[in-house]
Design an enzyme around this catalytic site. Structure first.
Site, PDB file in Angstrom:
ATOM      1  CG  ASP A   4       4.252  -9.587   8.303  1.00 48.93           C
ATOM      2  OD1 ASP A   4       3.347 -10.221   9.368  1.00 48.93           O
ATOM      3  OD2 ASP A   4       4.268  -9.869   7.036  1.00 48.93           O
ATOM      4  CB  THR A   8      -0.921   0.065   1.495  1.00 47.37           C
ATOM      5  OG1 THR A   8      -1.651  -1.210   1.235  1.00 47.37           O
ATOM      6  CG2 THR A   8      -1.919   1.296   1.455  1.00 47.37           C
TER       7      THR A   8
HETATM    8  O1  F6P Z   1       1.730  -9.113   5.407  1.00 45.61           O
HETATM    9  C1  F6P Z   1       0.830  -9.458   6.618  1.00 45.61           C
HETATM   10  C2  F6P Z   1       0.234 -10.828   6.542  1.00 45.61           C
HETATM   11  O2  F6P Z   1      -0.601 -10.997   7.697  1.00 45.61           O
HETATM   12  C3  F6P Z   1       1.509 -11.906   6.530  1.00 45.61           C
HETATM   13  O3  F6P Z   1       2.355 -11.885   7.712  1.00 45.61           O
HETATM   14  C4  F6P Z   1       0.881 -13.118   5.830  1.00 45.61           C
HETATM   15  O4  F6P Z   1       1.747 -13.718   5.173  1.00 45.61           O
HETATM   16  C5  F6P Z   1       0.101 -12.318   4.806  1.00 45.61           C
HETATM   17  O5  F6P Z   1      -0.403 -11.182   5.493  1.00 45.61           O
HETATM   18  C6  F6P Z   1      -1.316 -13.310   4.579  1.00 45.61           C
HETATM   19  O6  F6P Z   1      -2.043 -12.458   3.826  1.00 45.61           O
HETATM   20  P1  F6P Z   1      -3.405 -13.205   3.171  1.00 45.61           P
HETATM   21  O7  F6P Z   1      -3.688 -14.437   3.670  1.00 45.61           O
HETATM   22  O8  F6P Z   1      -4.499 -12.003   3.456  1.00 45.61           O
HETATM   23  O9  F6P Z   1      -3.085 -13.018   1.715  1.00 45.61           O
END
Ligand code: F6P
Length: 341
Positions: free
Chosen positions: A127, A105
């Protein structure tokens, strides 16, 4: 002024606290109008929005997720949107945009800003991998949830003399695993920044049991990988949005440990639980402060900037500083964690 606000990328606890803070500061103190753009940049390119007043943000401080919704946008669609920045802003009737989101973003915010859209970015991610800010909101909540999971796994692991391998989020960085592993007293902490040797992990577990210990907890980040040549393991390809798909390191490692020692070894994938629910007090406060400063940035005309926590103060930093590289776990933090493993 008419200020647009959007939340984009993976959700995280504290997004609603920023939205609430933006509306309070903008509407009550500056007499601005706030427009909530739905589903992140997708809503921006599709021109979907709704007015946000004080009544709309009543009671949302403690709510996880985002009342505005979030979505992924294909790169070509985003590029097309960037090229039409002026037209999109005119369609939504906004003078400025506050974009709340993670690395993707913030990078998109930079592109829109370069194209002439007046944008202020607010960093979020569980993260904690965005550079130029000491921490992002959402991280503290995720660490609390992961720590509680480790605490709980310890009692059941001990009862059954098992090894528990708990896989935590963290695509490219091991902040959640490092912090929750330290707070929960994990016996192994495996992070993407330090490829691990599976033999060393198994020996550590074996040695614990030989000392009469009744269980072992290994915390592993989803993006952690074995040192080349030490264990067969392959990540998947990338998804439609260019994100790495992982190979299930927790399950793979638990299987490897079970083969090595004569003990049961079980994987626990914590997954999106880490992103759900109410934010901690610390995340609520940081998110609220970021919202206040984002509105001030808009009024100062500090476009192309991002709110950042520096020690105890909120500063405005160029978005370009934040996207130059990921904030990874440094050697010094690793050494502190390693000493108590
Ligand atoms: O970047 C944040 C986060 O929670 C990561 O730790 C994880 O790998 C990812 O997003 C998972 O995202 P989604 O399942 O929403 O695509």
């Amino acid at each position: 002024m008419r200020i647009g606000v959007l939340t984009s990328g993976g959700d995280c606890p504290g997004l609603n606290a920023v939205i609430r803070s933006v509306v309070h500061r903008a509407v009550a103190d500056h007499d601005d109008t706030v427009v909530g753009i739905e589903d992140g940049f997708l809503g921006l390119v599709e021109g979907r929005s709704r007015p946000l007043g004080l009544d709309d943000v009543h009671g949302i401080l403690t709510r996880g997720g985002t009342i505005l919704g979030s979505a992924r946008v294909a790169r070509d669609r985003l590029r097309d949107g960037v090229a039409r920045s002026d037209e999109l802003a005119a369609k939504l009737g906004i003078d400025a945009l506050i974009a709340i989101g993670g690395e993707g973003t913030v990078t998109a915010a930079q592109l829109f800003s370069e194209a002439g859209l007046p944008v202020v970015a607010v960093p979020k991610t569980i993260d904690n991998d965005i550079d130029a800010t000491d921490v992002t909101f959402g991280h503290d909540t995720a660490v609390h949830i992961a720590t509680e999971a480790i605490d709980r796994l310890k009692t059941t692991a001990e009862s059954h003399q098992r090894v528990m391998v708990v896989e935590l989020m963290g695509r490219h960085t091991g902040w959640i695993t490092l912090n929750a592993g330290m707070a929960g007293g994990a016996h192994g902490i495996l992070i993407p920044e330090r490829p691990f040797d599976v033999e060393e992990v198994c020996q550590m577990v074996e040695e614990r049991f030989s000392r009469g210990k009744k269980f072992a907890i290994v915390a592993v980040a989803e993006g952690a990988e074995p040192r080349p040549g030490t264990m067969r393991y392959e990540n998947g390809s990338t998804d439609a949005y260019g994100h790495q798909l992982f190979g299930g390191i927790g399950t793979r490692l638990a299987g490897e440990i079970a083969q090595w020692i004569d003990k049961e070894s079980k994987p626990v994938i914590l997954g999106h639980v880490q992103r759900g629910g109410t934010p901690t007090a610390q995340d609520r406060v940081l998110a609220t402060r970021f919202g206040w400063h984002a509105v001030e940035a808009v009024h100062q005309g500090a476009f192309g900037c991002m709110t950042a926590l520096r020690r105890t103060d909120i500063r405005l930093v160029p978005i370009s500083d934040a996207v130059a590289h990921l904030k990874t776990v440094p050697e010094s933090r690793w050494m502190e964690a390693e000493a108590v493993l």
